[in-house]
Design an enzyme around this catalytic site. Structure first.
Site, PDB file in Angstrom:
ATOM      1  N   ARG A   1       0.838  -1.209   0.000  1.00 30.23           N
ATOM      2  CA  ARG A   1       0.000   0.000   0.000  1.00 30.23           C
ATOM      3  C   ARG A   1       0.869   1.252   0.000  1.00 30.23           C
ATOM      4  O   ARG A   1       0.600   2.196  -0.750  1.00 30.23           O
ATOM      5  CB  ARG A   1      -0.942   0.019   1.201  1.00 30.23           C
ATOM      6  CG  ARG A   1      -2.093  -0.957   1.080  1.00 30.23           C
ATOM      7  CD  ARG A   1      -2.949  -0.931   2.310  1.00 30.23           C
ATOM      8  NE  ARG A   1      -2.105  -1.218   3.476  1.00 30.23           N
ATOM      9  CZ  ARG A   1      -2.437  -1.008   4.725  1.00 30.23           C
ATOM     10  NH1 ARG A   1      -3.600  -0.483   5.026  1.00 30.23           N
ATOM     11  NH2 ARG A   1      -1.635  -1.321   5.711  1.00 30.23           N
TER      12      ARG A   1
ATOM     13  N   ASN B   1      -6.072  -2.812   2.281  1.00 29.29           N
ATOM     14  CA  ASN B   1      -5.973  -4.257   2.412  1.00 29.29           C
ATOM     15  C   ASN B   1      -7.374  -4.846   2.457  1.00 29.29           C
ATOM     16  O   ASN B   1      -8.303  -4.225   2.961  1.00 29.29           O
ATOM     17  CB  ASN B   1      -5.246  -4.643   3.699  1.00 29.29           C
ATOM     18  CG  ASN B   1      -3.753  -4.429   3.608  1.00 29.29           C
ATOM     19  OD1 ASN B   1      -3.182  -4.389   2.536  1.00 29.29           O
ATOM     20  ND2 ASN B   1      -3.116  -4.288   4.754  1.00 29.29           N
TER      21      ASN B   1
END
Length: 96
Positions: free
Chosen positions: A20, A38
């Site tokens: 990320r 996520n």
């Protein structure tokens, strides 16, 4: 300049490896807006908007991922601009 809004899902070794953060750094460098988060199934989901060629560059970067990641697949689909929320920068979204 054509704009594009895309949602994409990345599977493989993509959690716990800075994926990320990698997407956020890449997207902000490209001047895109959106988010990355996520998913409980172990994948990463992202929504990105901006000039078509810059969105394509982010997707290409996501296919490679950061050094410790191992991308097995990336699935993308067109998305709605309304899904961006406030549309400022590229941020971390809440896990789903």
């Amino acid at each position: 300049m054509s704009r594009r809004v895309v949602r994409f899902f990345v599977t493989g070794r993509v959690q716990g490896v800075g994926f990320r953060a990698f997407l956020i750094q890449q997207a902000n460098a490209l001047g895109l807006v959106g988010w990355a988060r996520n998913c409980r199934d172990g994948s990463v989901e992202a929504l990105a908007a901006g000039p078509e060629e810059k969105v394509a560059a982010l997707i290409a970067a996501a296919r490679r991922g950061p050094l410790l990641a191992r991308v097995e697949s990336l699935r993308e689909a067109e998305a709605d601009l309304a899904e961006l929320g406030d549309g400022t920068g590229f941020t971390v979204g809440e896990t789903v």
